[in-house]
Design a protein around this motif. Structure first.
Motif, PDB file in Angstrom:
ATOM      1  N   MET A   1      18.376  37.072  64.981  1.00 20.20           N
ATOM      2  CA  MET A   1      18.307  35.651  64.673  1.00 20.20           C
ATOM      3  C   MET A   1      19.723  35.093  64.563  1.00 20.20           C
ATOM      4  O   MET A   1      20.621  35.768  64.098  1.00 20.20           O
ATOM      5  CB  MET A   1      17.562  35.420  63.365  1.00 20.20           C
ATOM      6  CG  MET A   1      16.091  35.688  63.465  1.00 20.20           C
ATOM      7  SD  MET A   1      15.099  34.678  62.369  1.00 20.20           S
ATOM      8  CE  MET A   1      15.291  35.521  60.829  1.00 20.20           C
ATOM      9  N   ARG A   2      19.853  33.864  64.991  1.00 21.43           N
ATOM     10  CA  ARG A   2      21.141  33.199  64.941  1.00 21.43           C
ATOM     11  C   ARG A   2      21.225  32.306  63.711  1.00 21.43           C
ATOM     12  O   ARG A   2      20.212  31.871  63.179  1.00 21.43           O
ATOM     13  CB  ARG A   2      21.333  32.355  66.194  1.00 21.43           C
ATOM     14  CG  ARG A   2      21.397  33.208  67.426  1.00 21.43           C
ATOM     15  CD  ARG A   2      21.589  32.381  68.636  1.00 21.43           C
ATOM     16  NE  ARG A   2      21.816  33.269  69.771  1.00 21.43           N
ATOM     17  CZ  ARG A   2      21.961  32.858  70.991  1.00 21.43           C
ATOM     18  NH1 ARG A   2      21.916  31.581  71.260  1.00 21.43           N
ATOM     19  NH2 ARG A   2      22.161  33.712  71.969  1.00 21.43           N
ATOM     20  N   GLN A   3      22.438  32.016  63.319  1.00 23.71           N
ATOM     21  CA  GLN A   3      22.650  31.162  62.159  1.00 23.71           C
ATOM     22  C   GLN A   3      23.105  29.784  62.639  1.00 23.71           C
ATOM     23  O   GLN A   3      23.954  29.673  63.524  1.00 23.71           O
ATOM     24  CB  GLN A   3      23.694  31.775  61.237  1.00 23.71           C
ATOM     25  CG  GLN A   3      23.747  31.119  59.898  1.00 23.71           C
ATOM     26  CD  GLN A   3      24.569  31.921  58.895  1.00 23.71           C
ATOM     27  OE1 GLN A   3      25.006  33.026  59.176  1.00 23.71           O
ATOM     28  NE2 GLN A   3      24.763  31.364  57.730  1.00 23.71           N
ATOM     29  N   TYR A   4      22.539  28.750  62.054  1.00 21.71           N
ATOM     30  CA  TYR A   4      22.838  27.372  62.426  1.00 21.71           C
ATOM     31  C   TYR A   4      23.198  26.559  61.194  1.00 21.71           C
ATOM     32  O   TYR A   4      22.757  26.856  60.083  1.00 21.71           O
ATOM     33  CB  TYR A   4      21.616  26.702  63.082  1.00 21.71           C
ATOM     34  CG  TYR A   4      21.238  27.272  64.411  1.00 21.71           C
ATOM     35  CD1 TYR A   4      21.790  26.770  65.582  1.00 21.71           C
ATOM     36  CD2 TYR A   4      20.327  28.314  64.511  1.00 21.71           C
ATOM     37  CE1 TYR A   4      21.437  27.291  66.820  1.00 21.71           C
ATOM     38  CE2 TYR A   4      19.971  28.838  65.738  1.00 21.71           C
ATOM     39  CZ  TYR A   4      20.535  28.322  66.890  1.00 21.71           C
ATOM     40  OH  TYR A   4      20.183  28.835  68.112  1.00 21.71           O
ATOM     41  N   GLU A   5      23.986  25.524  61.434  1.00 20.81           N
ATOM     42  CA  GLU A   5      24.310  24.546  60.402  1.00 20.81           C
ATOM     43  C   GLU A   5      23.938  23.184  60.964  1.00 20.81           C
ATOM     44  O   GLU A   5      24.355  22.833  62.075  1.00 20.81           O
ATOM     45  CB  GLU A   5      25.795  24.626  60.076  1.00 20.81           C
ATOM     46  CG  GLU A   5      26.194  23.783  58.889  1.00 20.81           C
ATOM     47  CD  GLU A   5      27.626  24.057  58.492  1.00 20.81           C
ATOM     48  OE1 GLU A   5      27.846  24.934  57.649  1.00 20.81           O
ATOM     49  OE2 GLU A   5      28.516  23.380  59.045  1.00 20.81           O
ATOM     50  N   TYR A  60      23.488  11.764  53.397  1.00 22.97           N
ATOM     51  CA  TYR A  60      23.852  12.988  54.119  1.00 22.97           C
ATOM     52  C   TYR A  60      23.114  14.208  53.575  1.00 22.97           C
ATOM     53  O   TYR A  60      22.988  14.379  52.359  1.00 22.97           O
ATOM     54  CB  TYR A  60      25.358  13.248  53.976  1.00 22.97           C
ATOM     55  CG  TYR A  60      26.216  12.341  54.809  1.00 22.97           C
ATOM     56  CD1 TYR A  60      26.816  12.805  55.970  1.00 22.97           C
ATOM     57  CD2 TYR A  60      26.451  11.022  54.444  1.00 22.97           C
ATOM     58  CE1 TYR A  60      27.622  11.981  56.751  1.00 22.97           C
ATOM     59  CE2 TYR A  60      27.246  10.198  55.204  1.00 22.97           C
ATOM     60  CZ  TYR A  60      27.826  10.682  56.352  1.00 22.97           C
ATOM     61  OH  TYR A  60      28.622   9.870  57.113  1.00 22.97           O
ATOM     62  N   VAL A  61      22.658  15.063  54.496  1.00 19.11           N
ATOM     63  CA  VAL A  61      22.011  16.330  54.142  1.00 19.11           C
ATOM     64  C   VAL A  61      22.596  17.418  55.036  1.00 19.11           C
ATOM     65  O   VAL A  61      22.698  17.254  56.246  1.00 19.11           O
ATOM     66  CB  VAL A  61      20.477  16.268  54.328  1.00 19.11           C
ATOM     67  CG1 VAL A  61      19.831  17.587  53.936  1.00 19.11           C
ATOM     68  CG2 VAL A  61      19.871  15.114  53.547  1.00 19.11           C
ATOM     69  N   LEU A  62      22.978  18.541  54.411  1.00 16.79           N
ATOM     70  CA  LEU A  62      23.517  19.692  55.138  1.00 16.79           C
ATOM     71  C   LEU A  62      22.566  20.866  54.934  1.00 16.79           C
ATOM     72  O   LEU A  62      22.237  21.220  53.801  1.00 16.79           O
ATOM     73  CB  LEU A  62      24.908  20.050  54.612  1.00 16.79           C
ATOM     74  CG  LEU A  62      25.565  21.287  55.218  1.00 16.79           C
ATOM     75  CD1 LEU A  62      25.857  21.073  56.691  1.00 16.79           C
ATOM     76  CD2 LEU A  62      26.846  21.612  54.469  1.00 16.79           C
ATOM     77  N   MET A  63      22.101  21.460  56.030  1.00 14.24           N
ATOM     78  CA  MET A  63      21.160  22.570  55.961  1.00 14.24           C
ATOM     79  C   MET A  63      21.703  23.730  56.794  1.00 14.24           C
ATOM     80  O   MET A  63      22.019  23.563  57.969  1.00 14.24           O
ATOM     81  CB  MET A  63      19.794  22.116  56.494  1.00 14.24           C
ATOM     82  CG  MET A  63      18.720  23.162  56.456  1.00 14.24           C
ATOM     83  SD  MET A  63      17.059  22.524  56.807  1.00 14.24           S
ATOM     84  CE  MET A  63      17.219  21.867  58.447  1.00 14.24           C
ATOM     85  N   THR A  64      21.813  24.905  56.172  1.00 13.13           N
ATOM     86  CA  THR A  64      22.216  26.127  56.865  1.00 13.13           C
ATOM     87  C   THR A  64      20.997  27.028  56.923  1.00 13.13           C
ATOM     88  O   THR A  64      20.325  27.222  55.908  1.00 13.13           O
ATOM     89  CB  THR A  64      23.365  26.825  56.106  1.00 13.13           C
ATOM     90  OG1 THR A  64      24.417  25.878  55.899  1.00 13.13           O
ATOM     91  CG2 THR A  64      23.905  28.002  56.884  1.00 13.13           C
ATOM     92  N   TYR A  65      20.717  27.573  58.102  1.00 17.71           N
ATOM     93  CA  TYR A  65      19.505  28.390  58.251  1.00 17.71           C
ATOM     94  C   TYR A  65      19.689  29.423  59.351  1.00 17.71           C
ATOM     95  O   TYR A  65      20.603  29.330  60.163  1.00 17.71           O
ATOM     96  CB  TYR A  65      18.290  27.502  58.560  1.00 17.71           C
ATOM     97  CG  TYR A  65      18.438  26.664  59.797  1.00 17.71           C
ATOM     98  CD1 TYR A  65      17.957  27.117  61.025  1.00 17.71           C
ATOM     99  CD2 TYR A  65      19.055  25.425  59.751  1.00 17.71           C
ATOM    100  CE1 TYR A  65      18.097  26.354  62.159  1.00 17.71           C
ATOM    101  CE2 TYR A  65      19.196  24.651  60.888  1.00 17.71           C
ATOM    102  CZ  TYR A  65      18.718  25.120  62.088  1.00 17.71           C
ATOM    103  OH  TYR A  65      18.855  24.360  63.218  1.00 17.71           O
ATOM    104  N   GLN A  66      18.799  30.416  59.344  1.00  9.70           N
ATOM    105  CA  GLN A  66      18.739  31.426  60.393  1.00  9.70           C
ATOM    106  C   GLN A  66      17.438  31.236  61.151  1.00  9.70           C
ATOM    107  O   GLN A  66      16.409  30.937  60.553  1.00  9.70           O
ATOM    108  CB  GLN A  66      18.745  32.836  59.805  1.00  9.70           C
ATOM    109  CG  GLN A  66      20.059  33.273  59.258  1.00  9.70           C
ATOM    110  CD  GLN A  66      20.004  34.716  58.781  1.00  9.70           C
ATOM    111  OE1 GLN A  66      18.927  35.261  58.574  1.00  9.70           O
ATOM    112  NE2 GLN A  66      21.160  35.313  58.609  1.00  9.70           N
ATOM    113  N   GLY A  67      17.505  31.426  62.455  1.00 13.89           N
ATOM    114  CA  GLY A  67      16.291  31.290  63.245  1.00 13.89           C
ATOM    115  C   GLY A  67      16.583  31.373  64.724  1.00 13.89           C
ATOM    116  O   GLY A  67      17.712  31.615  65.146  1.00 13.89           O
TER     117      GLY A  67
END
Length: 94
Positions: A1-5, A60-67
């Motif tokens: 899985m890759r990590q995204y911001e 503003y909203v910042l979300m870091t996730y894997q998928g």
């Protein structure tokens, strides 16, 4: 899985309930498609660097996730069809 911001900016005139609905909706896109949210940071209302469609502020909203890549594509689609979103940016960080 890759990590995204992902950073997205919502309209500032939405009430708290509508803002929470949109934030939850975008979180669900990640979790329901097999991703994992690492961090969610609601930064709040800030002045925009430049006016967008007559609007000078944004939430503003910042979300870091894997998928998977599919999650990022689905988020882009959801941002495009959601009325309350001013701008969005998705970056792969890992």
């Amino acid at each position: 899985m890759r990590q995204y911001e992902t950073m997205y900016v919502l309209l500032p005139d939405l009430d708290q309930e509508e803002t929470n609905k949109l934030v939850t909706k975008f979180q669900r896109v990640v979790t329901e498609n097999g991703g994992e949210i690492i961090q969610l940071q609601e930064i709040g209302k800030r002045r925009l660097a430049y006016e967008i469609a007559g609007v000078r502020e944004g939430y503003y909203v910042l979300m870091t996730y894997q998928g998977s890549t599919m999650i990022a594509k689905e988020l882009e689609r959801m941002f495009a069809i959601s009325d309350g979103v001013l701008r969005d940016l998705i970056i792969r960080i890992g």
